[in-house]
Structures are given as C-alpha cells and as structure tokens.
Design a protein around this motif. Structure first.
Motif, mmCIF file in Angstrom:
data_model
loop_
_atom_site.group_PDB
_atom_site.id
_atom_site.type_symbol
_atom_site.label_atom_id
_atom_site.label_comp_id
_atom_site.label_asym_id
_atom_site.label_seq_id
_atom_site.Cartn_x
_atom_site.Cartn_y
_atom_site.Cartn_z
ATOM 1 N N GLU A 1 14.408 17.757 -5.777
ATOM 2 C CA GLU A 1 14.131 16.827 -6.868
ATOM 3 C C GLU A 1 14.057 15.388 -6.354
ATOM 4 N N ALA A 2 14.920 15.060 -5.380
ATOM 5 C CA ALA A 2 14.925 13.692 -4.836
ATOM 6 C C ALA A 2 13.607 13.370 -4.130
ATOM 7 N N LYS A 3 13.023 14.352 -3.439
ATOM 8 C CA LYS A 3 11.759 14.120 -2.745
ATOM 9 C C LYS A 3 10.602 13.989 -3.733
ATOM 10 N N ILE A 4 10.648 14.762 -4.821
ATOM 11 C CA ILE A 4 9.573 14.714 -5.815
ATOM 12 C C ILE A 4 9.653 13.433 -6.640
ATOM 13 N N HIS A 5 10.883 13.019 -6.979
ATOM 14 C CA HIS A 5 11.092 11.860 -7.865
ATOM 15 C C HIS A 5 11.876 10.784 -7.113
ATOM 16 N N GLN A 6 11.207 10.119 -6.198
ATOM 17 C CA GLN A 6 11.877 9.160 -5.332
ATOM 18 C C GLN A 6 12.342 7.915 -6.076
ATOM 19 N N ASP A 7 11.799 7.677 -7.292
ATOM 20 C CA ASP A 7 12.246 6.517 -8.062
ATOM 21 C C ASP A 7 13.614 6.754 -8.701
#
Length: 516
Positions: A314-320
């Motif tokens: 999830e962190a890689k997909i949603h870096q914001d």
C-alpha cells in the motif's frame, strides 16, 4: 561392514565444555583418547568415484596407513549409514586390487576404468574418542573431531561430533545425543567429510550456503510400500524444518519463518495422511509438538507478511500517505523483537528435543507398536493404493465444507481454507505417482482457489493485528489513518476476490480427480 553413526556440528563454545558433560553423564568408560588423523581422498580427474557415490580414502592413523572405500552413503537427520570396507595400505600406497570385498573391488575398478587416481582433498583432524554404554546394552564410540579440511591452497576449520554404533539399538544414538547436548542449539551434520572436501575443492567452502529451504519433490515409485514412501516424505519434512530452524536463528530473511512454518505444516499433513498405517503414541506427540512450534513461528510470519507485504504494498502504491511507511517501519521493529524471542526459543531444549526425536522416529521406525498385530500388513500397503484413499477422503472433506459456498460465514471459510491446504499438501506429496498432465490442471485450479482464501486470511490477520490495544501508533492520528487504510484495503481486496470464489470452486469441482 555397515557403519551407522549420528553426526553433529560442534560449535566452539560447546566444544570447550563438551568433555566435561561427557564425564558428568557417566556413560563413558574411561578417559578420552586423543590422536591425529590425516585422511586423503582420491578420485579420477573426472571424479568418477564421486559420481558413483563412492569415497576412496587413505588414512594415516599413528604409524599405520589404512585404505577405506565407502559406498551407499545415506545421511538423513544427522544419521549416517554407509557401507565401509578397509584394508591396510603399507607405506600409504594405494592398491585397489587389495580391496577385500570382491563386489566393492569390482565396482571401484569399473568406475576408475584405468584412469589415474589423484588427491582431491584431505583432512587433518585431532580426534578424541571414548566408548559409551547405555543400560540396555547399546554401545557406541563417541568421537569429537577438531581440525581442518584442505583442498589445494584452500582450507576450512571443522568441528564435528560422531556417535558411532558399536553394538545394540540405533535408537540409542539419539538417547546419547539427548544426554550429551541438553541445552539446545545443536545442528545436525548434513555432509560427510569427503563431501565437504570435494565442495572445498570445487567451490571454496565446506558447507552449502545457509538459505531458506523450500519444500522439495519427493520421488515416489507406485510399487513402493506405504512405509517406505512415508519415511521418504518424513525425511524431506525433517530436512526442511531443521534447515530453516538454523536459518531463522542466523538470518533475518523473512522467507526463513515462512518455510519453517510450511515444513511444520507439511509434517503434520504427512502424519494425518499416513495415520492409518503409522498411527502410534509417539507420532501423536510429535504432531502436537509440531503444532506448538508452528504457532510460535506463525506469530513472526504473520508480522512479516503484514509489515513487508501488505503495508509496504500500500505504501508503494499510495506514496502520498506517509503514515503507511511509518506504519511499516513500526511493524518491522515489532517483528524484530518477536524474531529475537523466537531465536531464543529455537535454541532451547524443547525445540532440540523435538528435532532429535523426530529424526529418531523417522530413521529407526519409531511408529512401530508391538501390540498392534495388524500394523505390519498396513505398512506393506502399496503407496498408490494409500494415495488414492487419502486423496479421496480429503477431497470429500473439502466438498462437504464447500457446500453452499456463497453463504459461508467467517469461521466456515476459515475451516474450508484449512481443508484446501491439507488437500494441496497431499496432492503435492503424491503427485509423482501420477502423470503430470492429469495432476497439473487440478493443482493449478486448486492454487487459484487457495489464493482467494489466502487473501481472506490476510485480511483477518491485518484486522486482528492492527485493531488491538497493543497495535503500533495508538493515539497517533496519522498512524491511525494508515491503519484504517490498510484494514480497508485488505478487506476490499479479500471481498473482491471472494466474488469469484464460486466460479473457481465450480472449475475445480468439474476437474477430473487425477487419482481416480
């Protein structure tokens, strides 16, 4: 002559305390005797003897030289069984014609086929030995070897303990191991000295690299009896478990706990499948120990999955969403603490006793129950017959659990997931008995359905791990937002996959069972 011995790697701290424990055990007859042994291993330039499973050695023992041929070597769970033929070699001169066993001599001569024999490697070992005796009359020679393996300009230190059976029950070797190594952390030796020497000559090391060990295919023959097939499967499980115990203790690789848990689950699966023929009190006890250890390992594995797979994804997909990265770090720190606790557990007595007892169970037919007069006939059942019965039973249980699939509640889905996993392990174990073109379609569809249930299980694990009072980031709004994000994303992923579960089940159900 057949040589049966139990072999362990001896670490340096244990080595310094070893003989004090031997003396305290009161198993030894007299003080240890120490001597230096030089052993030279020879082969053709193409290593024809090694390829044939033969080791040819010249050993200097004091003033004597002895020529030895070892054949048919098997090393499982630290227990080495090998054929051994010896004769004196005056002046250290090799003489193949002097091999006293005609069949061994002919085999060696045929392998060599006139090619020159040359040194491949050698060992220089300081060996301390004494004889041990158990109350049941079992006698064994205990040898502690400290020295080095050499190949050309390369050398490597080796510390090893061998407990060789002189007379009596091979199971006594494992009893001795329990007495002499009571504190945990023991490692089975998985290579002969000859194999270590060849490895040093070829690759510059005396052991295979330490790395997570995946499950390997067990080669089965349809004509095998059930007992022999079970022994081979159990050996594979033991090797996977014992190797990954060391991996988890020594490495931070998250694949280590994963493969250790798989090994323990596969072991329990073999116990279940073979219950009709191997059923015994000792098997039941070992199965309980495997379940306990699997639960301990599972705590770390679940943390690794959530931290390294689910949250990082999830962190890689949603870096914001910066809270996701912080949550991943927090979970990784928590996993590090759990890993250290697990390492301490794996080095303790209970785990070591489990490994030693499992090795004894596998290598000394520990499933035999003298009072069970029908067991001999069951052990002789053709494995192909047992496989068909076992797979049909598991398939029936899956079908029963899958009834009304779309209406299953959370607990029922969980139970179906477990039955699918048991079926998967059994299919993989017995697959070599059947044509791959029949097995592969069934296994492929089974794996697809398992993926759906795996996502459901991951979602439940995430929710349980991140909703508790000890979840990381309690009281931190940013962390709480990240936790909510991960729970919601994993739940959505699982529910989306579940929408196709009925179709995947129907596809599997319509696939012809390859064992019928």
């Amino acid at each position: 002559m057949s040589e049966i011995e139990l072999k362990f790697i001896l670490d340096e701290p244990t080595s310094s305390e070893f003989w004090a424990r031997v003396k305290a055990s009161k198993l030894a007859n007299g003080r240890p005797r120490t001597k230096t042994l030089r052993s030279i291993y020879l082969d053709t330039p193409e290593h024809a003897l090694k390829k044939a499973g033969i080791a040819l050695r010249l050993r200097r023992d004091g003033r004597r030289w002895i020529q030895t041929v070892k054949t048919g070597a098997e090393l499982h769970g630290g227990l080495s069984q090998v054929g051994e033929v010896e004769n004196f070699a005056p002046g250290g001169r090799l003489c193949l014609e002097a091999i006293p066993d005609a069949s061994v001599r002919d085999e060696v001569l045929q392998c060599v086929n006139g090619a020159p024999l040359q040194p491949v490697c050698e060992t220089m070992i300081k060996r301390s030995t004494t004889e041990l005796a158990l109350e049941d009359g079992t006698r064994a020679e205990l040898a502690a070897d400290v020295g080095e393996v050499r190949a050309g300009k390369r050398s490597a230190e080796l510390r090893e303990v061998e407990i060789e059976l002189i007379e009596g029950n091979p199971g006594g070797l494992f009893d001795i191991a329990h007495v002499l190594f009571p504190d945990g952390g023991l490692r089975f030796s998985r290579l002969s000295k000859a194999a270590r020497g060849y490895l040093l000559a070829d690759e510059g090391r005396i052991d295979t690299p330490l790395a997570p060990r995946n499950a390997q295919v067990v080669v089965l023959d349809p004509t095998q009896i059930a007992e022999h097939a079970a022994r081979d499967m159990l050996r594979e499980c033991l090797d996977q478990i014992a190797t990954n115990v060391v991996v988890v203790r020594k490495l931070d690789d998250p694949e280590g706990p994963h493969q250790l848990r798989i090994g323990l689950r596969r072991l329990r699966s073999v116990f279940s499948v073979y219950a009709p023929v191997l059923k015994s009190p000792e098997m039941a006890r070992l199965k309980d120990e495997a379940r306990w250890l699997g639960q301990e390992v599972g705590s770390l594995r679940d943390l690794d999955v959530v931290a390294n797979d689910i949250v990082q994804r999830e962190a890689k997909i949603h870096q914001d969403e910066t809270g996701l990265t912080a949550l991943s770090y927090a979970l990784s720190r928590q996993a590090k603490e759990v890993r250290e606790r697990l390492r301490e557990l794996l080095a303790q007595t209970r785990v070591q006793a489990f490994l030693i007892d499992l090795a004894r169970f596998v290598e000394t037919r520990g499933w035999l129950v003298p009072q069970d007069f029908g067991q001999t006939a069951r052990l002789a059942t053709p494995v192909a017959e047992l496989a068909g019965q076992a797979l049909s039973k598991l398939w029936k249980r899956v079908g029963k659990r899958a009834g009304g699939l779309e209406t299953l509640d959370t607990e029922q889905r969980h139970e179906l997931r477990k039955e699918l996993k048991k079926l998967r392990y059994a299919v993989e174990f017995f697959a070599p008995l059947y044509p791959s073109k029949r097995v592969d379609p069934f296994l492929k569809r089974l794996k697809k359905l398992q993926t759906v249930f795996g996502d459901l299980n991951d979602a439940a694990t995430v929710r349980a791990m991140l909703s508790g009072t000890d979840a990381p980031g309690t009281g931190d709004p940013v962390a709480q937002r990240a936790i909510g994000w991960v729970i919601g994303a994993s739940q959505a992923r699982a529910e989306f996959g579940w929408t196709g579960a009925k179709t995947l089940w129907r596809n599997l159900e319509e696939t012809r069972p390859f064992w019928k």
